[in-house]
Each structure stands twice: as C-alpha cells, then as structure tokens.
Design a protein around this motif. Structure first.
Motif, short mmCIF file in Angstrom:
data_model
loop_
_atom_site.label_atom_id
_atom_site.label_comp_id
_atom_site.label_asym_id
_atom_site.label_seq_id
_atom_site.Cartn_x
_atom_site.Cartn_y
_atom_site.Cartn_z
N GLY A 1 47.22 41.62 6.90
CA GLY A 1 47.95 41.52 8.16
C GLY A 1 47.57 40.38 9.06
O GLY A 1 47.94 40.35 10.24
N ARG A 2 46.84 39.38 8.54
CA ARG A 2 46.45 38.24 9.37
C ARG A 2 47.02 36.95 8.77
O ARG A 2 47.13 36.82 7.55
CB ARG A 2 44.93 38.14 9.49
CG ARG A 2 44.29 39.41 10.06
CD ARG A 2 42.81 39.25 10.31
NE ARG A 2 42.54 38.30 11.39
CZ ARG A 2 42.57 38.62 12.68
NH1 ARG A 2 42.89 39.85 13.06
NH2 ARG A 2 42.29 37.73 13.60
N ASP A 3 47.37 36.02 9.65
CA ASP A 3 48.09 34.83 9.21
C ASP A 3 47.40 33.59 9.76
O ASP A 3 47.22 33.46 10.98
CB ASP A 3 49.54 34.90 9.72
CG ASP A 3 50.49 34.09 8.85
OD1 ASP A 3 50.12 33.77 7.72
OD2 ASP A 3 51.60 33.81 9.31
N THR B 1 46.07 34.63 0.46
CA THR B 1 46.86 35.76 -0.04
C THR B 1 46.24 37.08 0.38
O THR B 1 46.93 38.00 0.84
CB THR B 1 46.96 35.69 -1.58
OG1 THR B 1 47.59 34.45 -1.95
CG2 THR B 1 47.78 36.84 -2.12
N GLU B 2 44.93 37.18 0.22
CA GLU B 2 44.22 38.41 0.61
C GLU B 2 44.30 38.63 2.11
O GLU B 2 44.51 39.77 2.58
CB GLU B 2 42.77 38.34 0.14
CG GLU B 2 41.92 39.55 0.52
CD GLU B 2 42.39 40.81 -0.19
OE1 GLU B 2 42.10 41.91 0.33
OE2 GLU B 2 43.04 40.71 -1.25
N LYS C 1 51.56 26.97 5.18
CA LYS C 1 50.25 27.42 5.64
C LYS C 1 49.11 26.55 5.12
O LYS C 1 47.96 26.73 5.51
CB LYS C 1 50.00 28.88 5.20
CG LYS C 1 51.01 29.86 5.76
CD LYS C 1 51.01 29.84 7.29
CE LYS C 1 52.06 30.77 7.87
NZ LYS C 1 52.11 30.68 9.35
N ILE C 2 49.41 25.63 4.21
CA ILE C 2 48.37 24.78 3.62
C ILE C 2 48.66 23.33 3.94
O ILE C 2 49.68 22.78 3.53
CB ILE C 2 48.27 24.97 2.10
CG1 ILE C 2 48.01 26.44 1.75
CG2 ILE C 2 47.18 24.09 1.52
CD1 ILE C 2 48.00 26.72 0.27
N LYS D 1 40.85 28.68 -4.73
CA LYS D 1 40.08 29.67 -3.97
C LYS D 1 40.69 29.89 -2.59
O LYS D 1 40.75 31.03 -2.09
CB LYS D 1 38.63 29.19 -3.84
CG LYS D 1 37.64 30.29 -3.41
CD LYS D 1 36.23 29.75 -3.41
CE LYS D 1 35.21 30.87 -3.15
NZ LYS D 1 34.96 31.69 -4.35
N VAL D 2 41.15 28.82 -1.96
CA VAL D 2 41.78 28.95 -0.64
C VAL D 2 43.08 29.74 -0.75
O VAL D 2 43.38 30.59 0.11
CB VAL D 2 42.05 27.54 -0.04
CG1 VAL D 2 42.94 27.64 1.20
CG2 VAL D 2 40.74 26.87 0.31
#
Length: 580
Positions: A395-397, A389-390, A431-432, A383-384
């Motif tokens: 446009g957000r990171d 991804t979405e 990112k994780i 889910k994360v």
C-alpha cells in the motif's frame, strides 16, 4: 537486329565473365577472411559477403546502405574512425584488432585488413577474420614512424593480450605474458637527437616483436612499459640484457636504461573466458599504475602473480555477491526545494558481505575497472523492481532513481537485457528514474542517446549525474536528451563561497531551464543553501540536510515520505517548447 543481338550477347558474356572474376576473387579472399565489405566514400556498406549473420545479426543484403561505423562495437568506433581516415590518406589497414556490435553484444576480436582505392570511386575494401592474429595497435600519425615502430599507439593492449592467451590455451598452446619496464627511457630519449631516437625506438620494436609469439603480439601501454606474449617457459633475460647494452652504447652519457621484467602465466581455470580477460586487463593496468619501487627486481614476477591472484579472488567474490543479490538497498531523498518534501529517492547499494574491507564506492569502482558493472547494474535494477513491487503490495508508493554506469548504458547487450526486464513491469514505468553515472566512460554519445531515448519513450525519466564534473560535461548535455541534470556538489560548494561559482551555478541552472531540464543540486548540507539554490534557479536538492542514506525509507516519512502519484516530473519540462 542481328547486330543488336550480337551486341547484347557480347555484353552478357562480359558481364558473366566479370561476375565470375568477382566470385573467384571473393572466394580467394575468403581463404583468409570471414567477412568482406565494400564501403562507399562516406563509409556506408555497398557490398557485403560472408558470415554477416553470425557477426552482425543481418544478412549480407540487409547491410547494404548501413553505416559501417554503426556496425562496430561502441568502444572501438573512435579507433575505426581514425583508421579509416588513415586509409583515405593512402595507407593500408594492416591487421587492426576491432570488435563488431554483434547480435549478442560485442563479437570476439576480429582482425581488420583493407585499403582505400581512389580509382574505384573512392571505395574502401575490407576483410575481417575472427581471431586476434593481428596488431594490437591503431595507426601512427606518421606512416614512416609506424612502419619502423609498430609498438607505439597501443589500444586495449591488456584486453587483447588476455584474449590471445586464452585463445592459445584453447588451441593447446601454452603462452605467457611478460611485462617490461624500460626505466629512464624518457630521460634517454631527451638526450638523443632525432636520428638516435629513431634508432632507439625501431630497435626496441624489433626486439620485442622478435621475442613475441608472432610478429604482432607485443605492445607499448605506457611511456616506459611494454608487454609481449611468448611461449611459456621462454627466458627473456637475454632480451633484457641486450636492450640494456644497446641503450648504454647509444646514450651519450653511457647510462642507458634498466630493464625490469615480470612474467605471468595464466592460471584461472575456474573462471570463464570473459572474466579471465577482464581479470588480466585489470591486473596489468593496476601493475602499471601502482608504484612498484618496493618490489625487488627478482620479486616482480611474484608481485604480478600475486596481483593476478588477488584480482581473481576479488572478482569471484564480487560476482557471487551480484549473482546471489547479496547486497542491500539504501535510500536518500531528493527534495523539492519549493515544498521541502521528498520528490523521489535515490537508491544506493550497500555491501555488508564485504564488511569493512571495501567501501560501497570502492566496490562499484572495482566493478567498473574489471568490466563487471553491467552485471551489477542489472542486478541492482532487478532488486529495486522487486522492492517496489513488494512496497506497492503493502500500500505504499514511491518513485526511485537507479544508477546506471556510462559503461552499461553504452553496452547494447546491457540495454537489451534491461529493456526485457522492464517490459515485465509496465506498471512501474513512471516510478523508476535512471541516473547515468560515470559519463566519462561513454564512448559513443550518439548510440547512447538512442538508448536513452528508448528508455524515455518507454515512460522512464533519465538523469545525467555529476553534471559539471569534467571538461566534457556540456558536450554530454548537448548530445544526450535527458529530463534531469544533477549538478556536481563541487559547484554547489563553490557557489556558496565565490561570486564566480555563483555565476556558474546560475548559468548551468538557467541553461537547463531553457532546455526544459529539471535540476538537482548535490551536497546540500546547510539550511541557508535552500534559499540560495532557489535564487539560482535550481529545482531540487539532495544532501545530509534532508537526510543521510537509510535502509529504512520510512525514516523520511515525517518530511513527506511517499511521492505524490499525481505530481508531474520534472516540473521544468513544462516551461520549454520543442524539447524532445
């Protein structure tokens, strides 16, 4: 020359005869076993035969030179180490239930038998067969006590009992489980001399084994609590009456024990075999730990059956929530104390499907206790990943931390499934971050560290959560090479109020700094904490001061919001040399 030829022929004949004898003995052994092993004194495999591919994923010749302990499922490795020590002392291994670390996770229960032969180079000779047809218990410290009382020292009684009940059902045999409480047993033992204690426990053991479906399907799982698997419909009232009368006569005060029993007949046709075992194990443990004083004697069976039904309902509901991903994500910032900006966000689960009936903590605890946490952790990771991804598409990171239970990271099957999932999303590696929670659940630190390193080598940072909570915290830090340590909030509160607490916090932060490990302080709730934590050498903070968990991560945008994609994590890692 002729003499030499005759000599060679003689040796060849002897060698063929020896091989024939060996093959004959192996064939005889296979009549009762599925896998045979010969181990060296240091427990490496010298010879293997049988169903090794099905049980280990390796051919017999590929097992040679491997550690037998590494072939065992992580949860059973402490037990196997102890029983091998017991075998080395000259005792046979008689029907001990273990699981191997199979190609698809833990194998079904295997019965292990064997011996250690000093005259054969100190080698061990082991036979394993599929099925829980042996003892539920490990070895006693005193051989004589074990021979007379094979009920003591129970290991995984509830789980193995569940497997036995289900195996019986599949074989067309109807079994039931009866739990018995021998109330005041401890007080009785305290009144007896050594001879009488021995007589007491030997008689209890023989009585339970005599009533069980076979000699070994009986066990002790608490000081005064026992269980036995027997044919459905069997009446145990006679057993209870016999034990009460026997103990009364043995007791110098003529009091004896009161025996209370509760019988459970498995009725979980809609559940898988694995879930049925988990439900039974949870129910038994709950029944044995909760106060049953409110239950009348003739109500115990009804209470146990009701508990089982409740467990099945709750497991079914939780599994549905996990399968449908019917839970929500909430975010809480982890803030760089130097800049006061969010560095990353811990992702937490929320369960609106349960309403007010259970808290998020209660739901995760239930998953831990029923063995469903691996499924949940994997669903949470999926889910994360979808959320990240979405979000990136918009446009957000962000960098996020996902919790993984010690039970999950200790499961080879979970780790393999997680790696397959992550391999599909290479762009999210940095990112994780993974936080290992419930570290007390970790059984095999060495194996877990290998899993941790596989995640780190793939580009993920790993954090050890709740550091300082529990006596073994420093053992975990020594055994597990991680990037971040999250210091338990209790230490932060204590450091604010006592000099000793401050010294402990500084020492923990200093140790982590020396090891190149970044530190996060939990429960930062007051402004004055920030300067204090920085003085102690802590790098990051998390707590209500920086924001309560929110389903909307943009809530925190005013304090920095997105992570700096160029920021190195953790900063402390640059200070240390030689850290893996």
């Amino acid at each position: 020359m002729a003499r030499g030829q005759n000599s060679e022929a003689s040796w060849d004949g002897q060698a063929r005869a020896l091989r024939a004898d060996r093959d004959r003995y192996a064939a005889l052994a296979f009549c009762a076993s599925d896998m045979l092993l010969e181990l060296t004194p240091n427990l490496t495999v010298a010879f293997a035969a049988g169903a090794t591919m099905a049980l280990t994923g390796s051919a017999p010749e590929d097992l040679q030179g491997l550690s037998f302990i590494d072939l065992v499922a992580p949860r059973d490795r402490p037990l196997v180490r102890e029983i091998m020590k017991h075998a080395a002392a000259g005792h046979r291994l008689e029907s001990v239930i273990i699981h191997l670390d199979g190609p698809d996770g833990d194998t079904p229960p295997l019965t292990l038998l064997g011996c250690h032969l000093p005259d054969m180079g100190g080698h061990y000779y082991l036979a394993l067969r599929v099925g829980p047809g042996g003892l539920l218990f490990g070895m006693e410290e005193e051989p004589a006590a074990r021979r007379e009382n094979s009920l003591t020292g129970a290991l995984s009684f509830a789980e193995t009992t569940g497997e036995c009940l289900l195996a019986g059902r599949e074989a067309g045999k109807e079994y039931a489980l009866t739990l018995l409480r021998l109330e005041n047993l401890l007080e009785l033992r305290a009144r007896l001399d050594d001879r009488a204690k021995h007589e007491l426990m030997s008689t209890v053991s023989r009585c339970f084994r005599a009533e069980a479906v076979d000699d070994h399907m009986a066990g002790q799982f608490a000081d005064e609590s026992y269980g036995l698997v027997h044919a459905r419909g069997k009446n145990v009232d006679g057993l209870c009456a016999h034990l009460q009368e026997f103990t009364r006569k043995l007791d110098p005060e003529n009091a004896g024990v009161t025996v209370r029993s509760a019988t459970l007949e498995m009725d979980v046709a809609d559940m898988s075999e694995s879930d049925s075992v988990k439900a039974l194990a949870y129910t038994i443990n709950r029944f044995c730990t909760e106060d049953a004083e409110g239950f009348a004697v003739d109500n115990l069976s009804a209470a146990l059956t009701a508990m089982m039904g409740d467990t099945v309902d709750r497991m079914t509901e939780f599994k549905t929530v996990v399968t449908k991903s019917n839970f929500e994500l909430a975010f809480q910032p982890v803030v760089d104390l130097a800049t006061r900006s969010p560095h990353h966000y811990e992702v937490l689960a929320r369960f609106s499907a349960f309403g007010d009936r259970i808290t998020p903590y209660g739901a995760i605890t239930f998953a831990e206790q029923t063995g469903m946490v691996c499924d949940f952790d994997l669903a949470m990771c999926a889910k994360v990943i979808d959320w990240l991804t979405e979000t990136r598409r918009n446009g957000r990171d962000y960098m996020v931390a996902v919790n993984i239970s010690g039970s999950s990271i200790g499961s080879p099957a979970f780790v393999r499934a997680l790696q397959r999932l992550l391999a599909k999303h290479e762009e999210l590696r940095d990112k994780i971050l993974f936080e290992i929670t419930e570290s007390a659940k970790i059984v095999d630190l060495e194996a877990v560290n290998r899993s941790v390193q596989s995640l780190r080598q793939a580009g993920h940072k790993v954090c050890l959560d709740d550091f300082g909570a529990g006596a073994a915290a420093f053992q975990y830090l020594r055994a597990l090479d991680v990037d971040v340590v999250k210091i338990d909030g209790a230490y932060v509160r204590d450091a604010l109020s006592t000099g000793k607490g401050r010294a402990f916090l500084k020492a923990m932060a200093g140790l982590c700094n020396d090891l190149g490990i970044a530190t996060v302080a939990e429960m930062v709730e007051e402004e004055e904490c920030i300067g204090f934590l920085r003085e102690c050498g802590v790098d990051f903070g998390q707590g209500y001061l920086f924001g309560r968990p929110s389903a909307d991560i943009t809530t925190f945008d005013e304090t920095g919001g997105e992570n700096d994609p160029n920021e190195e994590f953790p900063p402390t890692a640059k200070k240390a040399s030689g850290r893996r």
